[in-house]
Design a protein around this motif. Structure first.
Motif, PDB file in Angstrom:
ATOM      1  N   THR A  86      -6.175  -4.773   6.932  1.00 45.39           N
ATOM      2  CA  THR A  86      -7.499  -5.239   7.346  1.00 45.39           C
ATOM      3  C   THR A  86      -8.148  -4.216   8.254  1.00 45.39           C
ATOM      4  O   THR A  86      -7.489  -3.291   8.733  1.00 45.39           O
ATOM      5  CB  THR A  86      -7.405  -6.582   8.105  1.00 45.39           C
ATOM      6  N   GLN A  87      -9.447  -4.421   8.505  1.00 44.87           N
ATOM      7  CA  GLN A  87     -10.140  -3.510   9.414  1.00 44.87           C
ATOM      8  C   GLN A  87      -9.558  -3.583  10.810  1.00 44.87           C
ATOM      9  O   GLN A  87      -9.618  -2.625  11.565  1.00 44.87           O
ATOM     10  CB  GLN A  87     -11.627  -3.842   9.466  1.00 44.87           C
ATOM     11  N   GLY A  88      -8.989  -4.730  11.171  1.00 44.08           N
ATOM     12  CA  GLY A  88      -8.380  -4.895  12.478  1.00 44.08           C
ATOM     13  C   GLY A  88      -6.994  -4.276  12.569  1.00 44.08           C
ATOM     14  O   GLY A  88      -6.375  -4.268  13.630  1.00 44.08           O
ATOM     15  N   GLY A  89      -6.458  -3.774  11.442  1.00 46.04           N
ATOM     16  CA  GLY A  89      -5.162  -3.117  11.467  1.00 46.04           C
ATOM     17  C   GLY A  89      -3.995  -4.004  11.074  1.00 46.04           C
ATOM     18  O   GLY A  89      -2.849  -3.595  11.180  1.00 46.04           O
ATOM     19  N   ALA A  90      -4.266  -5.229  10.615  1.00 43.50           N
ATOM     20  CA  ALA A  90      -3.192  -6.146  10.237  1.00 43.50           C
ATOM     21  C   ALA A  90      -2.786  -5.913   8.782  1.00 43.50           C
ATOM     22  O   ALA A  90      -3.639  -5.717   7.912  1.00 43.50           O
ATOM     23  CB  ALA A  90      -3.640  -7.591  10.429  1.00 43.50           C
ATOM     24  N   LEU A  91      -1.481  -5.938   8.525  1.00 47.82           N
ATOM     25  CA  LEU A  91      -0.988  -5.863   7.160  1.00 47.82           C
ATOM     26  C   LEU A  91      -1.083  -7.252   6.548  1.00 47.82           C
ATOM     27  O   LEU A  91      -0.686  -8.240   7.167  1.00 47.82           O
ATOM     28  CB  LEU A  91       0.471  -5.414   7.141  1.00 47.82           C
ATOM     29  N   VAL A  92      -1.603  -7.339   5.331  1.00 49.06           N
ATOM     30  CA  VAL A  92      -1.727  -8.620   4.654  1.00 49.06           C
ATOM     31  C   VAL A  92      -1.268  -8.466   3.219  1.00 49.06           C
ATOM     32  O   VAL A  92      -1.361  -7.394   2.622  1.00 49.06           O
ATOM     33  CB  VAL A  92      -3.184  -9.154   4.681  1.00 49.06           C
ATOM     34  N   VAL A  93      -0.762  -9.575   2.652  1.00 45.27           N
ATOM     35  CA  VAL A  93      -0.405  -9.610   1.247  1.00 45.27           C
ATOM     36  C   VAL A  93      -1.634 -10.099   0.506  1.00 45.27           C
ATOM     37  O   VAL A  93      -2.211 -11.139   0.833  1.00 45.27           O
ATOM     38  CB  VAL A  93       0.789 -10.551   1.004  1.00 45.27           C
ATOM     39  N   CYS A  94      -2.072  -9.327  -0.473  1.00 47.84           N
ATOM     40  CA  CYS A  94      -3.266  -9.664  -1.246  1.00 47.84           C
ATOM     41  C   CYS A  94      -2.837 -10.518  -2.431  1.00 47.84           C
ATOM     42  O   CYS A  94      -2.146 -10.034  -3.326  1.00 47.84           O
ATOM     43  CB  CYS A  94      -3.968  -8.398  -1.719  1.00 47.84           C
ATOM     44  N   ASP A  95      -3.239 -11.795  -2.434  1.00 47.46           N
ATOM     45  CA  ASP A  95      -2.853 -12.713  -3.498  1.00 47.46           C
ATOM     46  C   ASP A  95      -3.532 -12.383  -4.815  1.00 47.46           C
ATOM     47  O   ASP A  95      -2.908 -12.325  -5.847  1.00 47.46           O
ATOM     48  CB  ASP A  95      -3.202 -14.162  -3.103  1.00 47.46           C
ATOM     49  N   ASP A  96      -4.828 -12.205  -4.780  1.00 43.29           N
ATOM     50  CA  ASP A  96      -5.612 -12.006  -6.001  1.00 43.29           C
ATOM     51  C   ASP A  96      -5.959 -10.552  -6.224  1.00 43.29           C
ATOM     52  O   ASP A  96      -7.056 -10.242  -6.678  1.00 43.29           O
ATOM     53  CB  ASP A  96      -6.899 -12.839  -5.932  1.00 43.29           C
ATOM     54  N   ALA A  97      -5.074  -9.670  -5.911  1.00 46.09           N
ATOM     55  CA  ALA A  97      -5.393  -8.257  -6.068  1.00 46.09           C
ATOM     56  C   ALA A  97      -5.529  -7.921  -7.542  1.00 46.09           C
ATOM     57  O   ALA A  97      -4.705  -8.306  -8.352  1.00 46.09           O
ATOM     58  CB  ALA A  97      -4.303  -7.398  -5.438  1.00 46.09           C
ATOM     59  N   GLN A  98      -6.621  -7.244  -7.867  1.00 48.35           N
ATOM     60  CA  GLN A  98      -6.852  -6.812  -9.231  1.00 48.35           C
ATOM     61  C   GLN A  98      -6.941  -5.299  -9.210  1.00 48.35           C
ATOM     62  O   GLN A  98      -7.548  -4.717  -8.314  1.00 48.35           O
ATOM     63  CB  GLN A  98      -8.151  -7.400  -9.762  1.00 48.35           C
ATOM     64  N   PRO A  99      -6.365  -4.669 -10.217  1.00 52.28           N
ATOM     65  CA  PRO A  99      -6.447  -3.210 -10.235  1.00 52.28           C
ATOM     66  C   PRO A  99      -7.904  -2.769 -10.364  1.00 52.28           C
ATOM     67  O   PRO A  99      -8.689  -3.397 -11.050  1.00 52.28           O
ATOM     68  CB  PRO A  99      -5.633  -2.803 -11.464  1.00 52.28           C
ATOM     69  N   THR A 100      -8.214  -1.738  -9.669  1.00 52.06           N
ATOM     70  CA  THR A 100      -9.578  -1.226  -9.717  1.00 52.06           C
ATOM     71  C   THR A 100      -9.602   0.085 -10.476  1.00 52.06           C
ATOM     72  O   THR A 100      -8.590   0.782 -10.559  1.00 52.06           O
ATOM     73  CB  THR A 100     -10.122  -0.976  -8.298  1.00 52.06           C
ATOM     74  N   ALA A 101     -10.752   0.384 -11.024  1.00 52.53           N
ATOM     75  CA  ALA A 101     -10.912   1.643 -11.750  1.00 52.53           C
ATOM     76  C   ALA A 101     -10.861   2.786 -10.753  1.00 52.53           C
ATOM     77  O   ALA A 101     -11.276   2.622  -9.601  1.00 52.53           O
ATOM     78  CB  ALA A 101     -12.243   1.642 -12.484  1.00 52.53           C
ATOM     79  N   PRO A 102     -10.350   3.923 -11.152  1.00 48.36           N
ATOM     80  CA  PRO A 102     -10.324   5.053 -10.220  1.00 48.36           C
ATOM     81  C   PRO A 102     -11.736   5.405  -9.764  1.00 48.36           C
ATOM     82  O   PRO A 102     -12.684   5.304 -10.531  1.00 48.36           O
ATOM     83  CB  PRO A 102      -9.697   6.192 -11.027  1.00 48.36           C
ATOM     84  N   ALA A 103     -11.831   5.789  -8.542  1.00 47.50           N
ATOM     85  CA  ALA A 103     -13.139   6.130  -7.976  1.00 47.50           C
ATOM     86  C   ALA A 103     -13.691   7.369  -8.664  1.00 47.50           C
ATOM     87  O   ALA A 103     -12.962   8.304  -8.968  1.00 47.50           O
ATOM     88  CB  ALA A 103     -13.013   6.367  -6.486  1.00 47.50           C
ATOM     89  N   GLN A 104     -14.990   7.340  -8.903  1.00 49.15           N
ATOM     90  CA  GLN A 104     -15.644   8.488  -9.518  1.00 49.15           C
ATOM     91  C   GLN A 104     -16.243   9.354  -8.423  1.00 49.15           C
ATOM     92  O   GLN A 104     -16.626   8.866  -7.370  1.00 49.15           O
ATOM     93  CB  GLN A 104     -16.752   8.021 -10.448  1.00 49.15           C
TER      94      GLN A 104
END
Length: 176
Positions: A86-104
């Motif tokens: 997170t922006q606050g520096g906390a580690l979180v487990v992302c439940d609904d993480a979806q792969p994203t396309a590589p940045a252009q």
């Protein structure tokens, strides 16, 4: 009035006595100053030593926390979970993480817009930029916590509007 004028011998004697007295005062003052400086130096050295011990302990603790966090991330990723920060520096487990396309690359991405001179393209791009900017501003200022930041703004609507604007402008990233 019976004033006697001091003789040069008396004056020399008086000056010599005054010089001796001043030298004693000066020597005493220097001794006191040296003792004071020695005490301050000793106190400073003790403080430096204590701070070095404290700094070493802090680095050791930080390193242990980093190793624990890294081990936890590796274990979660090995179990198939996606870990985020997170922006606050906390580690979180992302439940609904979806792969994203590589940045252009975006340095001169505007050059790929074949319809950039169109007034409709300009309107769509400006509207999409304002929507995205307003949504991001809302998310930063109103969402509150990390979970709300991810769910309160309608990120998919923002993405659709941005892709539509790129499509109208003729940019390849806006193709369905």
């Amino acid at each position: 009035m019976n004033a006697t004028t001091p003789t040069p011998a008396d004056t020399a004697k008086t000056i010599k006595a005054l010089r001796k007295r001043l030298e004693r005062w000066e020597l005493e003052h220097l001794r006191q100053l040296a003792a004071s400086l020695a005490d301050r130096l000793e106190a400073a050295e003790q403080r430096i030593e204590a701070l070095e011990v404290e700094a070493s302990r802090a680095w050791d603790t930080a390193e242990a926390w980093r190793e624990d966090a890294q081990r936890l991330v590796e274990e979660l990723e090995a179990a198939g979970a996606t870990v985020g920060l997170t922006q606050g520096g906390a580690l979180v487990v992302c439940d609904d993480a979806q792969p994203t396309a590589p940045a252009q690359a975006t340095g001169d991405a505007w050059r790929y817009c074949s319809n950039l001179s169109s007034p409709e393209a300009a309107r769509a791009l400006v509207q999409a930029v304002l929507t995205a900017s307003g949504t991001i501003h809302f998310a930063y200022t109103q969402a509150g916590d990390a979970e709300s930041f991810a769910t309160v703004p309608d990120w998919q609507a923002v993405q659709r509007e941005l892709l539509h604007a790129l499509h109208v402008a003729g940019h390849p990233a806006g193709r369905p």
